[in-house]
Every structure is written in C-alpha cells, then in structure tokens.
Design a protein around this motif. Structure first.
Motif, PDB file in Angstrom:
ATOM      1  N   MET A   1       5.802   2.159  -7.750  1.00  0.00           N
ATOM      2  CA  MET A   1       4.890   2.804  -6.695  1.00  0.00           C
ATOM      3  C   MET A   1       5.495   3.491  -5.617  1.00  0.00           C
ATOM      4  SD  MET A   1       2.105   0.894  -4.504  1.00  0.00           S
ATOM      5  CE  MET A   1       1.461   1.376  -3.216  1.00  0.00           C
ATOM      6  N   LYS A   2       6.919   3.357  -5.645  1.00  0.00           N
ATOM      7  CA  LYS A   2       7.394   3.818  -4.153  1.00  0.00           C
ATOM      8  C   LYS A   2       7.352   5.240  -4.030  1.00  0.00           C
ATOM      9  CE  LYS A   2      11.184   2.959  -1.314  1.00  0.00           C
ATOM     10  NZ  LYS A   2      12.331   2.198  -1.038  1.00  0.00           N
ATOM     11  N   ARG A  29       9.687  -9.186  -6.076  1.00  0.00           N
ATOM     12  CA  ARG A  29       8.203  -8.344  -6.098  1.00  0.00           C
ATOM     13  C   ARG A  29       7.498  -9.299  -5.046  1.00  0.00           C
ATOM     14  NH1 ARG A  29       7.565  -4.534  -9.331  1.00  0.00           N
ATOM     15  NH2 ARG A  29       8.831  -4.432 -11.138  1.00  0.00           N
ATOM     16  N   TYR A  43       0.307  -0.065   4.473  1.00  0.00           N
ATOM     17  CA  TYR A  43      -0.111  -0.125   2.918  1.00  0.00           C
ATOM     18  C   TYR A  43      -1.174  -1.331   2.816  1.00  0.00           C
ATOM     19  CZ  TYR A  43       3.980   2.095   1.223  1.00  0.00           C
ATOM     20  OH  TYR A  43       4.766   2.889   1.043  1.00  0.00           O
ATOM     21  N   GLU A  47      -1.979  -2.454  -2.560  1.00  0.00           N
ATOM     22  CA  GLU A  47      -1.009  -1.764  -2.698  1.00  0.00           C
ATOM     23  C   GLU A  47       0.462  -2.254  -2.775  1.00  0.00           C
ATOM     24  OE1 GLU A  47      -2.091   2.613  -1.155  1.00  0.00           O
ATOM     25  OE2 GLU A  47      -2.035   1.085   0.358  1.00  0.00           O
ATOM     26  N   GLN A  51       4.542  -5.474  -5.946  1.00  0.00           N
ATOM     27  CA  GLN A  51       5.430  -4.041  -5.662  1.00  0.00           C
ATOM     28  C   GLN A  51       6.979  -4.887  -5.134  1.00  0.00           C
ATOM     29  OE1 GLN A  51       5.082  -0.859  -6.486  1.00  0.00           O
ATOM     30  NE2 GLN A  51       3.057  -1.763  -7.266  1.00  0.00           N
ATOM     31  N   GLN A  52       7.964  -4.051  -5.187  1.00  0.00           N
ATOM     32  CA  GLN A  52       9.098  -4.638  -5.074  1.00  0.00           C
ATOM     33  C   GLN A  52       9.074  -4.654  -3.413  1.00  0.00           C
ATOM     34  OE1 GLN A  52      12.132  -5.894  -6.275  1.00  0.00           O
ATOM     35  NE2 GLN A  52      10.901  -5.807  -8.350  1.00  0.00           N
ATOM     36  N   ILE A  55       9.618  -1.675  -0.883  1.00  0.00           N
ATOM     37  CA  ILE A  55       8.775  -0.509  -0.674  1.00  0.00           C
ATOM     38  C   ILE A  55       8.665   0.009   0.694  1.00  0.00           C
ATOM     39  CG2 ILE A  55       6.770  -2.135  -0.257  1.00  0.00           C
ATOM     40  CD1 ILE A  55       5.282  -0.062  -1.707  1.00  0.00           C
TER      41      ILE A  55
END
Length: 175
Positions: A1-2, A29, A43, A47, A51-52, A55
């Motif tokens: 997503m980055k 994550r 975010y 979002e 995610q990592q 981000i």
C-alpha cells in the motif's frame, strides 16, 4: 500500500501530552494503532491495519537506525531512539520512540507475539543534536550504495557514540 509520497517541509509537532501507540506482529505489520497515531500519520485506521509499520518511514531516516532497531528488538531488548516519520500528506513529525517485544506465556514458554511501540514528543534541543548525525549517516549510506549502506551509516553513528563510552540507548537518553 505504500504510496509514493512527496515529503514537504511542513512539520507537525506533537503535543506535550500525546502518546502514539502501536502494536505489530512479528514481521512489523500493524495490528493496533491509537487515535494519535492515526491523527499524525494522516491515514485511517483501515488504511493502517495490516500494513507494514514503515508506511510512515520518512526518506530522511538512515536505514542503519532501523537496522539497529530491528537487531535490538529481535534480541529481546527494548529500543529507544529518535525517528522522523512521514505523514500521508507529505508533512513530517519527529518522535522519541520506545519499541519493545511483546510476549505471551504458553505452557511455561515465552512466545513472541509482536512488538509494542510508544512514541512521545521529543525534546527539540536534543533533536538539534541528533538531526546532523542522522544527516551524516544518510549521506554516507547514499554514497556507499544499497549493499554497503547499513555498514556505512552504522560507522558514522559508532564514530560519534564510541568516544562517549555509551551504547546507542544510553547516548540517546543522555543527549
């Protein structure tokens, strides 16, 4: 997503009583983020979760600092350090980060669940001391190239810290 976010010179400053809290799994994550993290990152929770954590990594941050962070927490120790983060809108915010492993006990054995991080507003006078060090680390990393970047940045950091007789954590805490 980055996403490819273009950093700006707009700084967002944490309030004195703010604490950014997040949890990750063992691979980094995000599994939890508090409202202050959501606010400063820009975010939504949706979002962010899954995610990592990187981000929010700002390109001004030396890779060698994150290498040190991961080596420290993977060894089961607590990491403390200054980190410049990138918001979704390109602005940035500095934090004093404390990252530690999170465990559960199963049948008497300690099993790693992930990592827990609490970040707070850094002391601006201490940031003025760490920013030039990080800048020099980053320049050396870029000059060394991807394969040798971490070693090059680490050498710059070690050249600053070793004469003090402290390790990174002690150095950061006594700036």
């Amino acid at each position: 997503m980055k996403n490819k976010i273009t950093p700006t010179d707009v700084e967002r400053v944490m309030r004195d009583d703010d604490f950014i809290v997040s949890k990750t799994d063992t691979t980094g994550r995000l599994t939890y983020c508090n409202r202050i993290f959501i606010e400063f990152s820009g975010y939504t929770e949706k979002e962010l979760l899954g995610q990592q954590h990187n981000i929010v990594r700002h390109p001004d941050m030396p890779r060698s600092v994150f290498y040190l962070l991961w080596e420290t927490i993977k060894a089961g120790n607590e990491f403390m350090g200054y980190v410049k983060n990138l918001s979704k809108d390109g602005s940035y915010y500095w934090v004093l980060a404390n990252v530690s492993p999170s465990y559960k006990i199963v049948d008497g054995d300690k099993q790693l669940l992930g990592y827990f991080s609490v970040r707070r507003k850094p002391d601006p006078t201490k940031l003025k001391k760490i920013e030039p060090i990080y800048h020099d680390m980053l320049m050396e990393e870029r000059q060394a190239g991807a394969r040798a970047a971490i070693a090059a940045g680490t050498k710059v950091l070690n050249d600053v810290i070793e004469p003090t007789g402290k390790d990174y954590r002690e150095y950061i805490l006594t700036l």
